[in-house]
Design an enzyme around this catalytic site. Structure first.
Site, mmCIF file in Angstrom:
data_model
loop_
_atom_site.group_PDB
_atom_site.id
_atom_site.type_symbol
_atom_site.label_atom_id
_atom_site.label_comp_id
_atom_site.label_asym_id
_atom_site.label_seq_id
_atom_site.Cartn_x
_atom_site.Cartn_y
_atom_site.Cartn_z
ATOM 1 N N PHE A 35 1.008 -1.195 -0.010
ATOM 2 C CA PHE A 35 0.157 0.060 0.280
ATOM 3 C C PHE A 35 0.920 1.306 0.060
ATOM 4 C CE2 PHE A 35 -2.354 3.297 2.004
ATOM 5 C CZ PHE A 35 -3.574 3.245 1.156
ATOM 6 N N ASP A 88 9.488 2.530 1.086
ATOM 7 C CA ASP A 88 8.366 3.021 1.709
ATOM 8 C C ASP A 88 8.327 2.877 3.271
ATOM 9 O OD1 ASP A 88 5.956 3.818 2.641
ATOM 10 O OD2 ASP A 88 4.940 3.253 0.892
ATOM 11 N N LYS A 93 3.497 10.263 8.321
ATOM 12 C CA LYS A 93 3.039 9.531 9.463
ATOM 13 C C LYS A 93 3.512 10.199 10.898
ATOM 14 C CE LYS A 93 0.496 5.875 7.779
ATOM 15 N NZ LYS A 93 -0.775 6.352 8.324
#
Length: 396
Positions: free
Chosen positions: A129, A214, A243
């Site tokens: 994702f 990522d 994040k």
């Protein structure tokens, strides 16, 4: 009453008025232990005094100027990230999806700048994702997210992680890079073995490819290292971060070596809000805490303690909790009951957890979590699991 918000979320019937460390409090005063941390975002918990102080101080000065002018806080945060990582340069943005878009563009532009514009394809891995933009959806490759949005963006080839024959077959004269999460978050807290990451680095080097990590969910201390790839002893060429770097304030970053970013010259990429003074103040405050001596070691110890207590919980409820996955304070429970039902049962026990793919619930507490709060979370997980055991016993 019908909401004015676009109905793209299935929201739990809860709203919070304030937060205190690892706790969220409703308007009615009910306290919930937060083991989701805004999906690995609130790494330093809620209302951390150093972050609050940095934001409010900056808010009284200047919020936004745009990148037409120098932003000293961004220069400082960029240098600190360079000093702490493999990278030479940093691009600031607002989210993980934007950081991954930048990573994709950097990888493609690298080859174009080297006289090989045909090398634009990126190999990604099943279960990934990478975001919700059209390009990052294509990179993730999950059909449930792509369906209905027209033709899939071209340039992404997906293979199963660990299938070396499939990877070899996917690499061709148009391949620019490999892109991988060291631990798949949304895909079910699936760890990529350290030896596999080392092998991917070797494959990139042998084929003239860039390696993109990522680390949107795994980064900024979540696994007990500043970035999860450090456990494998390798470095990427490009890395996306978001994040936890903002501690709850929207902030993303794309880090790269100077060589990998050779094609990114003035005008090749940009952002209106990325790197704004408010975000830079908070990002610097986050690093003040995370880079403090002993902080990451404490995260690793907390993660080990939580994992040990979860193993005992699995032994008590083997039909409910089948497997424990993850590293540090990025852990997942593979369940024998529907993960959304378990998350609801945990919520009834005033514990917040996050469902993910492969019938997982994620445990992503603030990195500042204490031993007493770990004990309390396990007690509440025990209560949630016991409810399923009782139903199973009655059915038998």
């Amino acid at each position: 009453m019908t909401s004015a918000l676009l109905p793209t979320y299935v929201r739990a019937p809860l709203a919070f008025e304030r937060g205190e460390g690892a706790w969220l409090v409703t308007e009615g005063g009910e306290r919930y232990l937060d083991f989701g941390a805004g999906i690995a975002v609130n790494g330093l918990g809620h209302a951390h005094p150093h972050l609050v102080g940095a934001l409010t101080e900056q808010a009284s000065k200047i919020w936004h100027t745009s990148n037409l002018f120098q932003i000293p806080g961004g220069e400082r945060l960029g240098q600190r990230l360079v000093d702490a990582t493999f990278a030479d340069v940093v691009f600031f943005c607002n989210s993980g999806a934007e950081a991954n878009e930048a990573a994709i563009k950097i990888a493609r532009k690298y080859h174009a700048a080297g006289g090989q514009p045909e090398r634009y394809r990126i190999v990604t891995f099943a279960g990934a994702f990478h975001g919700r933009t059209l390009a990052t959806l294509a990179a993730g490759g999950q059909q449930k997210y792509i369906e209905g949005f027209g033709p899939k963006v071209e340039g992404f080839d997906q293979v199963p992680a660990g299938d070396w024959a499939a990877l070899e077959a996917a690499i061709g004269p148009e391949t620019a890079a490999l892109m991988i999460e060291p631990i798949q978050g949304e895909g079910g807290v699936r760890e990529i073995p350290h030896a596999d990451l080392r092998r991917l680095r070797e494959i990139c080097d042998a084929n003239g490819l860039l390696l993109i990590m990522d680390e949107v969910q795994t980064g900024v201390g979540r696994t007990g290292r500043l970035f999860a790839h450090e456990w494998s002893g390798i470095t990427p060429d490009i890395m996306s971060v978001a994040k936890g770097i903002g501690g709850g304030f929207p902030l993303g970053a794309c880090l790269a070596t100077r060589e990998a970013a050779r094609g990114m010259t003035a005008g090749t990429h940009g952002t209106t809000f990325g790197g704004n003074p408010l975000a830079m103040a908070v990002g610097n405050a986050v690093l003040d805490v995370v880079l403090e001596e002993g902080f990451l070691a404490r995260v690793a110890r907390s993660g080990l303690l939580l994992k040990q207590k979860l193993a005992a919980l699995r032994d008590r409820h083997p039909h409910v909790i089948q497997e424990i996955r993850g590293e540090g304070l990025m852990l997942g429970l593979k369940l024998g009951v529907p993960n959304t039902d378990f998350a609801a049962a945990a919520r009834d026990a005033h514990l917040l957890v996050i469902p993910a793919g492969d019938n997982i619930v994620r445990l992503l507490p603030p990195l500042t979590i204490g031993e007493a709060e770990i004990d309390e979370a396990v007690r509440r997980l025990d209560a949630a699991a016991s409810g399923f055991e009782a139903v199973r016993g009655a059915a038998e």
